[in-house]
Design a protein around this motif. Structure first.
Motif, PDB file in Angstrom:
ATOM      1  N   GLU A 215     -41.991  25.702  28.008  1.00  0.00           N
ATOM      2  CA  GLU A 215     -42.498  25.979  29.360  1.00  0.00           C
ATOM      3  C   GLU A 215     -41.404  25.852  30.415  1.00  0.00           C
ATOM      4  O   GLU A 215     -41.429  26.526  31.427  1.00  0.00           O
ATOM      5  N   MET A 216     -40.451  24.962  30.157  1.00  0.00           N
ATOM      6  CA  MET A 216     -39.354  24.762  31.116  1.00  0.00           C
ATOM      7  C   MET A 216     -38.294  25.850  31.016  1.00  0.00           C
ATOM      8  O   MET A 216     -37.344  25.851  31.792  1.00  0.00           O
ATOM      9  N   GLY A 217     -38.390  26.709  30.013  1.00  0.00           N
ATOM     10  CA  GLY A 217     -37.415  27.786  29.877  1.00  0.00           C
ATOM     11  C   GLY A 217     -36.169  27.390  29.107  1.00  0.00           C
ATOM     12  O   GLY A 217     -35.131  28.056  29.207  1.00  0.00           O
ATOM     13  N   CYS A 218     -36.267  26.283  28.344  1.00  0.00           N
ATOM     14  CA  CYS A 218     -35.140  25.886  27.499  1.00  0.00           C
ATOM     15  C   CYS A 218     -34.935  26.972  26.431  1.00  0.00           C
ATOM     16  O   CYS A 218     -35.897  27.526  25.903  1.00  0.00           O
ATOM     17  N   ASP A 219     -33.677  27.300  26.138  1.00  0.00           N
ATOM     18  CA  ASP A 219     -33.392  28.438  25.260  1.00  0.00           C
ATOM     19  C   ASP A 219     -33.459  28.092  23.775  1.00  0.00           C
ATOM     20  O   ASP A 219     -34.008  28.857  22.981  1.00  0.00           O
ATOM     21  N   LEU A 220     -32.853  26.960  23.413  1.00  0.00           N
ATOM     22  CA  LEU A 220     -32.668  26.637  22.000  1.00  0.00           C
ATOM     23  C   LEU A 220     -33.034  25.179  21.750  1.00  0.00           C
ATOM     24  O   LEU A 220     -33.006  24.362  22.680  1.00  0.00           O
ATOM     25  N   ALA A 221     -33.366  24.844  20.501  1.00  0.00           N
ATOM     26  CA  ALA A 221     -33.710  23.456  20.196  1.00  0.00           C
ATOM     27  C   ALA A 221     -33.407  23.107  18.748  1.00  0.00           C
ATOM     28  O   ALA A 221     -33.459  23.961  17.860  1.00  0.00           O
ATOM     29  N   GLN A 222     -33.098  21.832  18.540  1.00  0.00           N
ATOM     30  CA  GLN A 222     -32.944  21.285  17.197  1.00  0.00           C
ATOM     31  C   GLN A 222     -33.595  19.910  17.185  1.00  0.00           C
ATOM     32  O   GLN A 222     -33.807  19.315  18.237  1.00  0.00           O
ATOM     33  N   GLY A 223     -33.928  19.409  16.012  1.00  0.00           N
ATOM     34  CA  GLY A 223     -34.537  18.081  15.932  1.00  0.00           C
ATOM     35  C   GLY A 223     -35.436  17.991  14.718  1.00  0.00           C
ATOM     36  O   GLY A 223     -35.763  19.005  14.092  1.00  0.00           O
ATOM     37  N   TYR A 224     -35.843  16.743  14.397  1.00  0.00           N
ATOM     38  CA  TYR A 224     -36.609  16.509  13.176  1.00  0.00           C
ATOM     39  C   TYR A 224     -37.914  17.293  13.139  1.00  0.00           C
ATOM     40  O   TYR A 224     -38.392  17.654  12.063  1.00  0.00           O
ATOM     41  N   HIS A 225     -38.517  17.553  14.296  1.00  0.00           N
ATOM     42  CA  HIS A 225     -39.762  18.322  14.278  1.00  0.00           C
ATOM     43  C   HIS A 225     -39.536  19.749  13.760  1.00  0.00           C
ATOM     44  O   HIS A 225     -40.419  20.342  13.143  1.00  0.00           O
ATOM     45  N   LEU A 226     -38.360  20.285  14.008  1.00  0.00           N
ATOM     46  CA  LEU A 226     -38.056  21.653  13.580  1.00  0.00           C
ATOM     47  C   LEU A 226     -37.447  21.674  12.195  1.00  0.00           C
ATOM     48  O   LEU A 226     -37.863  22.442  11.331  1.00  0.00           O
ATOM     49  N   VAL A 228     -34.893  18.758   9.558  1.00  0.00           N
ATOM     50  CA  VAL A 228     -33.863  17.741   9.362  1.00  0.00           C
ATOM     51  C   VAL A 228     -32.584  18.478   8.968  1.00  0.00           C
ATOM     52  O   VAL A 228     -32.629  19.670   8.625  1.00  0.00           O
ATOM     53  N   PRO A 229     -31.418  17.816   9.009  1.00  0.00           N
ATOM     54  CA  PRO A 229     -30.203  18.453   8.505  1.00  0.00           C
ATOM     55  C   PRO A 229     -30.356  18.798   7.012  1.00  0.00           C
ATOM     56  O   PRO A 229     -30.915  18.017   6.251  1.00  0.00           O
TER      57      PRO A 229
END
Ligand code: G
Ligand code: MN
Length: 247
Positions: A215-226, A228-229
């Motif tokens: 909603e904030m318009g952030c372009d990209l994301a990484q993290g455990y919810h998406l 793990v390495p």
């Protein structure tokens, strides 16, 4: 091409980075795992390790990205590699990077180099010229741990980067539902866009955080919810699945 994923007791893992608009995989950050000492490393040890094994990390990550480039031409993920301060200060950096890219036949725009905000804003003329030279060949530059470094807003003015990585504590704070925490992130995302950079959220651990960032318009994301390495092979399997879904 056969190549062992491990060299000695170090191994690279890759944490996928997703495009929040399309939901597709955008790239992956290469993370070094060190398995000999059993315990976790102190920061100076970590720094020493990264600089001693740094070109190994860069070489290994570029090799992996070249495999992905061949096996997943439609996805063609970008590999993000952390640089140490000493690597950034080394005058040979552009030459080393160029040589590694050539060796693996990796397109320069499939590599992004991560430098910490403190490192980036205290960089001297040599380092800044190195980064400019690399960027002119197509290599991306990401400012890591953005918002927690030692830089002032006036120093940020002169910074050129393709990605601003929003540090985990800012994402964690979204849980609180505090208006000020939200406002801070909105401002950082807006700053990234004003500078012509993409905003990357680090440490996304819940669907709610992901939704708020969208909603904030952030372009990209990484993290455990998406994700793990993953090992290079596990990442390939994930890319295959996305291709099957028509991604
Ligand atoms: O601070 P830095 O960006 O270097 O942290 C990278 C580390 O963070 C990696 O070891 C990785 O495994 C871990 N990491 C990746 N995603 C998450 C996450 O969603 N939450 C937490 N707590 N750690 C994460
Ligand atoms: Mn990083």
């Amino acid at each position: 091409m056969e190549r062992p994923a491990k060299s000695g007791k170090r191994a690279l893992y890759y944490q996928p980075i997703f495009d929040l608009e399309s939901g597709r995989i955008f790239g992956a950050e290469a993370l070094l795992r060190w398995t000999s000492s059993g315990g976790s490393l102190t920061p100076p040890e970590r720094e020493a390790l990264i600089s001693s094994s740094g070109y190994w990390v860069l070489d290994e990550a570029c090799w992996q990205a070249s495999v992905w480039q061949r096996e997943h031409p439609n996805l063609n993920p970008i590999v993000f590699v952390n640089l140490s301060e000493s690597q950034l200060q080394s005058a040979e950096l552009p030459t080393v990077v160029e040589r590694i890219l050539l060796r693996h036949g990796l397109e320069p725009d499939r590599l992004a180099l991560e430098i910490t905000e403190t490192c980036a804003t205290s960089a001297d003329g040599v380092s800044l010229r190195s980064l400019d030279a690399l960027r002119s060949t197509g290599v991306g530059v990401a400012i890591d741990d953005f918002g927690t470094g030692l830089s002032s807003l006036s120093r940020l003015r002169s910074l050129t980067a393709d990605y601003l990585k929003l540090d985990r504590p800012f994402i964690e704070a979204l849980r609180s539902g505090d208006r000020r925490d939200r406002a801070l992130l909105v401002a950082m995302i807006s700053l990234a866009h004003t500078f012509g950079a993409k905003a990357v959220a680090e440490g996304v651990e819940s669907p709610d955080q992901l939704q708020q960032l969208r909603e904030m318009g952030c372009d990209l994301a990484q993290g455990y919810h998406l994700s793990v390495p993953l090992s290079g092979e596990e990442a390939s399997v994930l890319f295959d699945r996305q291709a099957l879904r028509g991604g």
